[in-house]
Design an enzyme around this catalytic site. Structure first.
Site, PDB file in Angstrom:
ATOM      1  N   HIS A  67       0.824  -1.215   0.000  1.00 11.84           N
ATOM      2  CA  HIS A  67       0.000   0.000   0.000  1.00 11.84           C
ATOM      3  C   HIS A  67       0.856   1.262   0.000  1.00 11.84           C
ATOM      4  O   HIS A  67       0.316   2.371  -0.033  1.00 11.84           O
ATOM      5  CB  HIS A  67      -0.997  -0.010   1.169  1.00 11.84           C
ATOM      6  N   ASP A 115       0.427  -7.583   1.347  1.00 10.94           N
ATOM      7  CA  ASP A 115       0.788  -6.158   1.365  1.00 10.94           C
ATOM      8  C   ASP A 115       2.311  -6.025   1.307  1.00 10.94           C
ATOM      9  O   ASP A 115       2.956  -5.690   2.301  1.00 10.94           O
ATOM     10  CB  ASP A 115       0.215  -5.525   2.648  1.00 10.94           C
ATOM     11  N   SER A 211       4.504   2.279   7.919  1.00  6.95           N
ATOM     12  CA  SER A 211       4.198   1.221   6.949  1.00  6.95           C
ATOM     13  C   SER A 211       5.401   0.858   6.107  1.00  6.95           C
ATOM     14  O   SER A 211       6.176   1.728   5.711  1.00  6.95           O
ATOM     15  CB  SER A 211       3.085   1.664   6.017  1.00  6.95           C
TER      16      SER A 211
END
Ligand code: ARG
Length: 534
Positions: A67, A115, A211
């Site tokens: 992402h 992811d 992230s």
């Protein structure tokens, strides 16, 4: 900003553990020691705003979260080799492309699966990459793991707002939670225990901006990468541990994306017509593995290098010298380079090209003309004719080396008529056999008289009589024999057109027999007998 973070930290220490009423939480942890997080990198825009973390897993590859694919490659860069975002230290590396995991998907918005993303750098980093964890199962409940990032250090649960990121890399230890706890918190449609872990400790968690950053077993030397920061509800909320995307089930995808392809797994050489056909196969190590973009075929003796597309499985090499040995290799190629080669050695056979088929040169005989391609050494060949497994060989012939293709002829006799015949050329080695050329000698027409055989003259002793052959139809060439007969028996030596009648033949009956042989068979005609008068 750092002063505010510090102040909140001090406040938290003063509060009883689990005091969830405060509106601003600290996400715990402490500034990271550069040597312990050497492979950790920041993804930032070319304007210098950090938006994700990552880990160098090869000199030119960063592993981050899927992402984190937010901007085009030209608008981002990688900062490596430093814990500080803005003190001018570290390497700033150009991003060439972003390869997100092919199965990346958000079934539940905000809860991506697979992811992961690999970011390819235009130039290698000087930083030492971190090895991928070698385990084959997700880390068990209770395992203490470590995470690092430049993300928010505060989260306000009341208005769900994230605080500012950190100027320096921060790290925190978190503990793997039971999978059921993560499923209960996030739902079975969002949390998948095979691909994810959720982990936290009271008031410790990753947060927005972390992230893609590393989840490791041990910081520093001997440590390995288990996963990347992926998602979570808020940050450091007691009920919602942070979720990490594990590498364990995607190691093959990571490795096959960042490494050169495996060597082609099979190769064969078809030979026999003056060319070499090179065949190969390539097996995907896993379903998500990228395919080679190119196959590279090298011919050692000629220095030839042939690149063909990733969809190709065969190359036919021509213009080779028959009988000469060739060493051919095939390698699979992707953006990372070339696989180890698969090597084969082979030698092309004589080139046999039938130029004419089944040209009758006589009764049951034919001539086959064919071409031999250039060959290196004196070449021996012989013609064979037959069908199925039954071939009869003709004598060996030798052809000297030549540069230009040459036309050769083979005469074959005793051929069956009106049936398919295979004609082939065999080289000295007995192994190299050319393609068998199937030829059907046309069914020839049997000789048939048009005008009839005719003997004429006065059949008296001392007179000369003549035998005309007449005109014949049928497939030529013809072999024609004439034979005078006395009382039905051949007169020795009497095979010419003219015959002088002798006294001892008086009273006997004279006839002329004509035998016409052709490809189609043999036909005989005999004239009506004439009695020899005195
Ligand atoms: N998705 C966030 C990001 O883009 C990271 C979320 C991690 N959250 C957590 N509570 N651990 O940076």
């Amino acid at each position: 900003m750092r002063r505010i973070a510090l102040l909140v930290f001090v406040l938290l220490l003063a509060l009883p553990a689990g005091a969830s009423a405060i509106t601003s939480r600290i996400i715990g942890g402490q500034p990271a020691v550069q040597a312990d997080w050497a492979a950790t990198v920041a993804l930032e825009t070319t304007y210098g705003s950090q938006f994700c973390g990552g880990s160098l897993v090869a000199p030119q590859w960063v592993l981050t979260a899927g992402h984190c694919k937010i901007y085009p490659s030209g608008q981002i860069r990688v900062l490596a080799g430093t814990t500080a975002l803005n003190d001018g230290t570290g390497e700033r590396l150009v991003v060439e492309r972003q390869v997100r995991h092919p199965n990346y998907r958000q079934v539940v918005p905000g809860a991506p699966r697979d992811d992961l993303m690999l970011v390819h750098l235009a130039t290698p980093s000087i930083v030492t990459p971190i090895p991928l964890a070698t385990g084959t199962v997700p880390p068990p409940t209770g395992t203490l793991l470590h995470v690092a990032g430049w993300g928010s250090t505060t989260y306000n649960a009341v208005n769900d707002s994230f605080g500012l990121g950190s100027e320096v890399l921060r790290t925190v230890a978190v503990r793997v939670k039971p999978a059921q706890q993560c499923v209960d918190a996030y739902g079975a449609k969002a949390f998948f225990p095979q691909d994810m872990v959720c982990a936290s400790l009271p008031h410790r968690d990753a947060c927005a901006g972390d992230s893609g950053g590393p989840l490791v077993d041990v910081p520093g030397a001997g440590g390995s990468l288990l996963g990347v920061v992926s998602w979570g509800t808020g940050c450091a909320l007691a009920r919602y541990p942070g979720v990490y995307s594990l590498i364990v089930h995607n190691r093959c995808w990571v490795e096959s994306t960042i490494n050169v392809p495996g060597a082609p797994s099979a190769i064969a050489v078809a030979q026999g017509d003056g060319t070499l056909a090179v065949d190969w196969q390539w097996t995907k190590p896993c379903a998500d593995a990228p395919l080679p973009t190119t196959y590279r075929i090298r011919v050692a003796e000629t220095g030839q290098v042939i690149d063909v597309g990733g969809g190709e499985r065969r190359v036919v090499l021509s213009g080779l010298v028959n009988g000469a040995g060739y060493n051919v290799t095939v390698a699979a190629v992707n953006e990372n380079g070339e696989s180890a080669p698969v090597a084969i050695a082979a030698s092309p056979g004589p080139n046999f090209v039938a130029e004419q088929r089944g040209i009758w040169t006589g009764y049951r005989t034919a001539r086959i003309a064919f071409t031999l391609a250039p060959h290196g050494a004196p070449l021996q060949w012989r013609a064979e004719a037959g069908s199925g497994l039954r071939f009869s060989a003709r004598p060996w012939q030798t052809v000297a080396p030549s540069e230009v293709p040459q036309l050769l002829t083979a005469d074959l006799d005793g051929l069956p008529v009106g049936k398919a015949v295979d004609v082939r050329v065999v080289a000295t080695d007995g192994v190299t056999t050319t393609n068998a050329e199937r030829t059907q000698l046309p069914t020839p027409a049997k000789p048939a008289p048009i005008t009839g055989v005719h003997a004429h003259g006065t059949f008296d002793v001392g007179r000369v009589v003549r035998c005309d052959l007449g005109r014949w139809a049928g497939t030529r060439p013809f072999a024609i024999e004439r034979q005078w007969l006395l009382d039905g028996r051949p007169i020795p030596g009497a095979v010419n057109q003219a015959l002088r009648l002798l006294p001892e033949q008086a009273g006997g009956s004279i006839a002329c027999r004509v035998t016409v042989s052709g490809p189609g068979g043999v036909t005989q005609r005999t004239t009506a007998p004439n009695v020899v008068g005195g």
